[in-house]
Design a protein around this motif. Structure first.
Motif, PDB file in Angstrom:
ATOM      1  N   ARG A   1      38.756  41.316  22.848  1.00  0.00           N
ATOM      2  CA  ARG A   1      39.596  42.003  21.872  1.00  0.00           C
ATOM      3  C   ARG A   1      39.036  41.939  20.455  1.00  0.00           C
ATOM      4  O   ARG A   1      39.326  42.803  19.633  1.00  0.00           O
ATOM      5  N   ILE A   2      38.257  40.901  20.136  1.00  0.00           N
ATOM      6  CA  ILE A   2      37.765  40.789  18.757  1.00  0.00           C
ATOM      7  C   ILE A   2      36.582  41.710  18.508  1.00  0.00           C
ATOM      8  O   ILE A   2      36.156  41.888  17.360  1.00  0.00           O
ATOM      9  N   GLY A   3      35.999  42.296  19.569  1.00  0.00           N
ATOM     10  CA  GLY A   3      34.967  43.314  19.397  1.00  0.00           C
ATOM     11  C   GLY A   3      33.568  42.795  19.168  1.00  0.00           C
ATOM     12  O   GLY A   3      32.654  43.586  18.881  1.00  0.00           O
ATOM     13  N   ARG A   4      33.345  41.504  19.304  1.00  0.00           N
ATOM     14  CA  ARG A   4      31.993  40.974  19.111  1.00  0.00           C
ATOM     15  C   ARG A   4      31.173  41.183  20.387  1.00  0.00           C
ATOM     16  O   ARG A   4      31.706  41.042  21.492  1.00  0.00           O
ATOM     17  N   PRO A   5      29.865  41.541  20.278  1.00  0.00           N
ATOM     18  CA  PRO A   5      29.031  41.731  21.478  1.00  0.00           C
ATOM     19  C   PRO A   5      29.100  40.503  22.392  1.00  0.00           C
ATOM     20  O   PRO A   5      29.063  39.357  21.910  1.00  0.00           O
ATOM     21  N   MET A   6      29.157  40.739  23.713  1.00  0.00           N
ATOM     22  CA  MET A   6      29.381  39.625  24.635  1.00  0.00           C
ATOM     23  C   MET A   6      28.762  39.902  25.995  1.00  0.00           C
ATOM     24  O   MET A   6      28.736  41.044  26.478  1.00  0.00           O
ATOM     25  N   LEU A   7      28.245  38.851  26.611  1.00  0.00           N
ATOM     26  CA  LEU A   7      27.844  38.840  28.014  1.00  0.00           C
ATOM     27  C   LEU A   7      28.705  37.819  28.736  1.00  0.00           C
ATOM     28  O   LEU A   7      29.172  36.851  28.138  1.00  0.00           O
ATOM     29  N   VAL A   8      28.904  38.007  30.036  1.00  0.00           N
ATOM     30  CA  VAL A   8      29.632  37.041  30.854  1.00  0.00           C
ATOM     31  C   VAL A   8      28.654  36.398  31.824  1.00  0.00           C
ATOM     32  O   VAL A   8      27.952  37.101  32.570  1.00  0.00           O
ATOM     33  N   ALA A   9      28.584  35.070  31.778  1.00  0.00           N
ATOM     34  CA  ALA A   9      27.758  34.311  32.722  1.00  0.00           C
ATOM     35  C   ALA A   9      28.665  33.804  33.829  1.00  0.00           C
ATOM     36  O   ALA A   9      29.498  32.917  33.609  1.00  0.00           O
ATOM     37  N   LEU A  10      28.525  34.400  35.017  1.00  0.00           N
ATOM     38  CA  LEU A  10      29.364  34.034  36.163  1.00  0.00           C
ATOM     39  C   LEU A  10      28.758  32.781  36.802  1.00  0.00           C
ATOM     40  O   LEU A  10      27.908  32.853  37.692  1.00  0.00           O
ATOM     41  N   ASN A  11      29.202  31.638  36.339  1.00  0.00           N
ATOM     42  CA  ASN A  11      28.598  30.374  36.752  1.00  0.00           C
ATOM     43  C   ASN A  11      29.226  29.841  38.043  1.00  0.00           C
ATOM     44  O   ASN A  11      30.321  30.240  38.413  1.00  0.00           O
ATOM     45  N   MET A  12      28.507  28.944  38.691  1.00  0.00           N
ATOM     46  CA  MET A  12      28.928  28.347  39.965  1.00  0.00           C
ATOM     47  C   MET A  12      29.143  29.411  41.035  1.00  0.00           C
ATOM     48  O   MET A  12      29.977  29.250  41.933  1.00  0.00           O
ATOM     49  N   SER A  13      28.395  30.495  40.936  1.00  0.00           N
ATOM     50  CA  SER A  13      28.526  31.564  41.930  1.00  0.00           C
ATOM     51  C   SER A  13      28.082  31.105  43.309  1.00  0.00           C
ATOM     52  O   SER A  13      28.619  31.564  44.329  1.00  0.00           O
ATOM     53  N   ASP A  14      27.110  30.181  43.367  1.00  0.00           N
ATOM     54  CA  ASP A  14      26.676  29.662  44.675  1.00  0.00           C
ATOM     55  C   ASP A  14      27.773  28.831  45.321  1.00  0.00           C
ATOM     56  O   ASP A  14      27.995  28.908  46.540  1.00  0.00           O
ATOM     57  N   VAL A  15      28.493  28.036  44.512  1.00  0.00           N
ATOM     58  CA  VAL A  15      29.585  27.222  45.043  1.00  0.00           C
ATOM     59  C   VAL A  15      30.701  28.112  45.559  1.00  0.00           C
ATOM     60  O   VAL A  15      31.296  27.847  46.613  1.00  0.00           O
ATOM     61  N   ALA A  16      30.992  29.188  44.827  1.00  0.00           N
ATOM     62  CA  ALA A  16      32.040  30.121  45.257  1.00  0.00           C
ATOM     63  C   ALA A  16      31.700  30.728  46.618  1.00  0.00           C
ATOM     64  O   ALA A  16      32.568  30.833  47.498  1.00  0.00           O
ATOM     65  N   LYS A  17      30.454  31.110  46.810  1.00  0.00           N
ATOM     66  CA  LYS A  17      30.057  31.693  48.095  1.00  0.00           C
ATOM     67  C   LYS A  17      30.128  30.665  49.215  1.00  0.00           C
ATOM     68  O   LYS A  17      30.578  30.970  50.325  1.00  0.00           O
ATOM     69  N   GLN A  18      29.679  29.437  48.930  1.00  0.00           N
ATOM     70  CA  GLN A  18      29.712  28.388  49.950  1.00  0.00           C
ATOM     71  C   GLN A  18      31.132  28.058  50.380  1.00  0.00           C
ATOM     72  O   GLN A  18      31.386  27.767  51.557  1.00  0.00           O
ATOM     73  N   ARG A  19      32.059  28.125  49.444  1.00  0.00           N
ATOM     74  CA  ARG A  19      33.443  27.774  49.771  1.00  0.00           C
ATOM     75  C   ARG A  19      34.234  28.954  50.332  1.00  0.00           C
ATOM     76  O   ARG A  19      35.399  28.783  50.699  1.00  0.00           O
ATOM     77  N   GLY A  20      33.640  30.115  50.357  1.00  0.00           N
ATOM     78  CA  GLY A  20      34.296  31.259  50.966  1.00  0.00           C
ATOM     79  C   GLY A  20      35.092  32.139  50.045  1.00  0.00           C
ATOM     80  O   GLY A  20      35.921  32.943  50.499  1.00  0.00           O
ATOM     81  N   TYR A  21      34.859  32.048  48.721  1.00  0.00           N
ATOM     82  CA  TYR A  21      35.538  32.963  47.795  1.00  0.00           C
ATOM     83  C   TYR A  21      34.976  34.362  47.974  1.00  0.00           C
ATOM     84  O   TYR A  21      33.762  34.552  48.124  1.00  0.00           O
ATOM     85  N   ARG A  22      35.859  35.359  47.918  1.00  0.00           N
ATOM     86  CA  ARG A  22      35.425  36.751  47.963  1.00  0.00           C
ATOM     87  C   ARG A  22      35.315  37.246  46.527  1.00  0.00           C
ATOM     88  O   ARG A  22      36.304  37.305  45.807  1.00  0.00           O
ATOM     89  N   LEU A  23      34.075  37.594  46.129  1.00  0.00           N
ATOM     90  CA  LEU A  23      33.831  37.941  44.730  1.00  0.00           C
ATOM     91  C   LEU A  23      32.715  38.975  44.647  1.00  0.00           C
ATOM     92  O   LEU A  23      31.636  38.788  45.214  1.00  0.00           O
ATOM     93  N   ASN A  24      32.980  40.071  43.945  1.00  0.00           N
ATOM     94  CA  ASN A  24      32.013  41.156  43.796  1.00  0.00           C
ATOM     95  C   ASN A  24      31.603  41.235  42.324  1.00  0.00           C
ATOM     96  O   ASN A  24      32.403  41.622  41.469  1.00  0.00           O
ATOM     97  N   ARG A  25      30.357  40.847  42.027  1.00  0.00           N
ATOM     98  CA  ARG A  25      29.897  40.814  40.639  1.00  0.00           C
ATOM     99  C   ARG A  25      29.907  42.194  40.016  1.00  0.00           C
ATOM    100  O   ARG A  25      30.332  42.388  38.873  1.00  0.00           O
ATOM    101  N   GLU A  26      29.410  43.207  40.763  1.00  0.00           N
ATOM    102  CA  GLU A  26      29.342  44.566  40.223  1.00  0.00           C
ATOM    103  C   GLU A  26      30.739  45.090  39.898  1.00  0.00           C
ATOM    104  O   GLU A  26      30.956  45.745  38.865  1.00  0.00           O
ATOM    105  N   ALA A  27      31.700  44.816  40.800  1.00  0.00           N
ATOM    106  CA  ALA A  27      33.068  45.266  40.562  1.00  0.00           C
ATOM    107  C   ALA A  27      33.674  44.579  39.337  1.00  0.00           C
ATOM    108  O   ALA A  27      34.401  45.203  38.555  1.00  0.00           O
ATOM    109  N   LEU A  28      33.369  43.295  39.156  1.00  0.00           N
ATOM    110  CA  LEU A  28      33.876  42.579  37.991  1.00  0.00           C
ATOM    111  C   LEU A  28      33.275  43.144  36.708  1.00  0.00           C
ATOM    112  O   LEU A  28      33.968  43.312  35.697  1.00  0.00           O
ATOM    113  N   GLU A  29      31.996  43.464  36.734  1.00  0.00           N
ATOM    114  CA  GLU A  29      31.336  44.043  35.563  1.00  0.00           C
ATOM    115  C   GLU A  29      31.966  45.376  35.195  1.00  0.00           C
ATOM    116  O   GLU A  29      32.205  45.679  34.018  1.00  0.00           O
TER     117      GLU A  29
END
Length: 639
Positions: free
Chosen positions: A132-160
């Motif tokens: 909301r503040i409008g400053r340039p930003m990237l999102v680092a999706l961290n612990m993505s390997d742990v999420a996959k190992q534990r069975g989380y369903r997550l689509n990086r492209e869809a989140l982007e």
């Protein structure tokens, strides 16, 4: 008492120029998202750590090079924050840097928001605030390997696509896990930097609800799914956080922990005691009589051996604490106890510093920096020494082992019950002091507790072993340095000058230590302490467990028994009354804090006033508590 005027203000140089040859980046994220691990992975050894000017908040800055452009990026690791509406000093610093309003930091050219892939629901709220503040930003999706190992369903492209912001997967704990993020930063097209952002209006209830709706929309859009196992375990909170079942469960867990401290530790303690005794006998059989033999046997072996025997109990206590922390239970205990702590005037944030004080009051005092209110912070510092630190455990174990019979009460170990009562006494006394402080000299507003509840998990064996090894290293290090040095000094004071030719009592009575002990006995006789205890209290000011070593040395040199190093408990059981033992236990519930803790309190408050007040009120409580305990015990026939 002015609680805010004396809290430490310590400007420090950062060691790095604020001007960099490339863009300035800020790493931001909620606590425990892996942000600092990613910072270390990006910058390696090219980083500096100091404090932000005027506050005790830690400042980390580093640099890394872009692989394609060769640009040198300046990266600042901001303190963890849940939102841009701060509830602590750490969050206020992070907010001011992000908005470009901090006097010592230039506005960041790019924000790198680190989010935990296993906890998107919590992390997305901060992402939306930053967007909301409008400053340039990237999102680092961290612990993505742990999420996959534990069975989380997550689509990086869809989140982007749902966020409209570049999203890059990272694995901060693995070599190369930052590579995709570095390449994305190096390819980012930096535009004219946004300067200072005006103050944000406080979020209303409608704003918060709108943010929650947007989080739910994004999670549905990316088809984010929590694994069934995690969802099932999360239902445990209906029991763990229940206002009735939760406290009962916590009491049972703590009760079993103290039972185990005595039940499980018996065999290894007997083994260590036997080995120390055998070592003393072996040394005594080969060394000729003389001062050197006395130093080795009565000073070193008797002194250090008397405290080494309690290492198994300390390790069992920390095994439980580390396992509960790694399982995700301790933050829930903090959340559950917030209402109770609020009734005595403490902030819910005080739980973590006070919990840290069960290991040692020093990290507990330092952890109070995270409490936003200066008065709440000072109140927490002042009661932290009343938490039963691990240094008290050898004293408690010695006295309980000597005077409390080894028997069961129903299915419970009687000695474990007494130890549990001593820990409870420390907690209740701390709450009583806090209640008095917050309703007299340290009145302040109440603040709500915002705490992240991690998912339940099995404790990691490697983490447990590393934590226990750290405790062994610290404990043995203290035995081999502080305790050993003090025992050598005490042996010298207890050996010289030599007794006169017509002396009738033990030689120690005529030494410097003996004279000192006899003098102090006049002060401590009303609470049942003899001259041996009076001597032991003096080196015990350096570290509480030193009192056990000092008693071992004093009784060894008094000729009170054969092998004191291996069996100090039987010696004091024959020498003291039960009333004296109970009085000493009461003394150590409140005992004036070790000198190193008082020095840390002075550093944190930037004043000698508070450590002197702390030492004074603790000494007064200890003496009054011991006096009442001793005379009540004598009246009941325990004298």
């Amino acid at each position: 008492m002015n609680a805010s005027a004396d809290l430490r203000v310590e400007p420090q140089a950062t060691g790095l120029s604020a001007v960099a040859s490339g863009p300035s980046l800020s790493l931001v994220g909620v606590p425990n998202c892996g942000k600092t691990a990613l910072f270390n992975r990006l910058t390696g050894s090219r980083q500096k750590v100091a404090n932000y000017p005027g506050v005790t908040v830690e400042r980390k800055e580093g640099r890394f090079a872009g692989p394609s452009t060769g640009r040198i990026y300046r990266l600042v690791d901001l303190p963890g924050a849940y939102s841009l509406e701060p509830t602590s000093l750490d969050e206020a610093v992070a907010r001011d840097v992000i908005l470009g309003r901090h006097a010592s930091e230039p506005p960041p050219d790019l924000l790198v928001c680190v989010v935990d892939a296993t906890n998107l629901r919590l992390n997305l709220r901060l992402v939306l605030d930053l967007k909301r503040i409008g400053r340039p930003m990237l999102v680092a999706l961290n612990m993505s390997d742990v999420a996959k190992q534990r069975g989380y369903r997550l689509n990086r492209e869809a989140l982007e696509q749902a966020l409209g912001i570049p999203v890059i997967e990272t694995v901060a704990v693995r070599p190369g896990g930052e590579r995709a993020l570095v390449e994305a930063i190096d390819q980012y097209r930096f535009t004219q930097p946004i300067g200072r952002v005006e103050a944000l209006a406080p979020a209303t209830a409608a704003d918060i609800e709108a943010t929650q709706r947007e989080v739910r929309r994004i999670l549905n859009a990316i088809d984010y799914r929590v694994p069934p196992r995690v969802a099932i375990l999360s239902r445990l909170d209906s029991v763990v956080l229940n206002p009735i079942a939760g406290p009962i469960l916590l009491a049972i867990v703590l009760f079993l922990m103290f039972q185990a401290v005595f039940s499980w530790a018996r065999a290894p303690m007997d083994f260590i005691a036997a080995e120390v005794a055998a070592l003393g006998q072996a040394i005594g059989s080969v060394m000729p009589a003389g001062p050197l033999r006395g130093l080795v046997l009565d000073g070193i072996v008797a002194g250090t051996g008397s405290v080494l025997v309690f290492l198994p109990q300390i390790l069992i206590l920390f095994l439980f604490i580390l396992a509960l922390e790694d399982s995700g239970y301790l933050p829930r205990a903090a959340f559950m106890l917030d209402r109770l702590m609020g009734k005595v005037g403490l902030s819910g944030r005080a739980f973590i510093p006070l919990l840290s004080s069960f290991a040692c009051a020093i990290p507990g005092v330092m952890a109070a920096r995270t409490i936003p209110s200066s008065r709440d912070r000072l109140a927490t510092i002042m009661i932290a020494p009343l938490m039963t630190c691990s240094a008290r455990l050898p004293v408690y174990a010695l006295l309980i082992g000597a005077f409390i019979p080894q028997r069961t009460v129903g299915i419970f170990n009687l000695r474990g019950l007494v130890l549990f009562a001593l820990y409870a006494a420390g907690v209740f006394s701390a709450m009583g002091v806090a209640f008095a402080l917050k309703r007299t000299v340290m009145r302040g507003e109440e603040r709500p507790l915002l705490l992240e509840l991690p998912e339940y998990r099995l404790p990691n064996l490697r983490n447990l072993l590393l934590g226990l090894w750290e405790r062994v290293r610290i404990f043995v290090g203290r035995v081999g340095t502080i305790i050993l040095a003090l025992m050598v000094v005490l042996w010298f004071l207890a050996s010289f000058p030599a007794p006169p030719a017509d002396a009738t009592g033990p030689a120690i009575q005529y030494s410097i230590a003996g004279v000192l002990g006899r003098g102090l006995e006049y002060i401590f006789a009303p609470i049942g302490f003899n001259w041996q205890i009076s001597i032991a209290l003096v080196p015990g000011l350096a570290a509480r467990e030193v009192a056990v070593s000092a008693l071992g040395t004093v009784y060894a040199m008094s000729g009170s028994a054969g092998d004191v190093a291996g069996a100090l408990a039987p010696v004091i059981a024959r020498s003291w009354s039960l009333a004296t033992a109970l009085s000493l236990l009461a003394w150590y519930v409140f005992a004036p804090q070790c000198l190193s803790t008082l020095a840390v309190v002075k550093r944190e408050t930037n004043s000698w006033r508070y450590p002197l007040i702390m030492a004074g009120y603790l000494f007064a409580l200890a003496y009054i508590g011991a006096f009442i305990t001793y005379h009540v015990a004598v009246a009941l026939g325990a004298g």
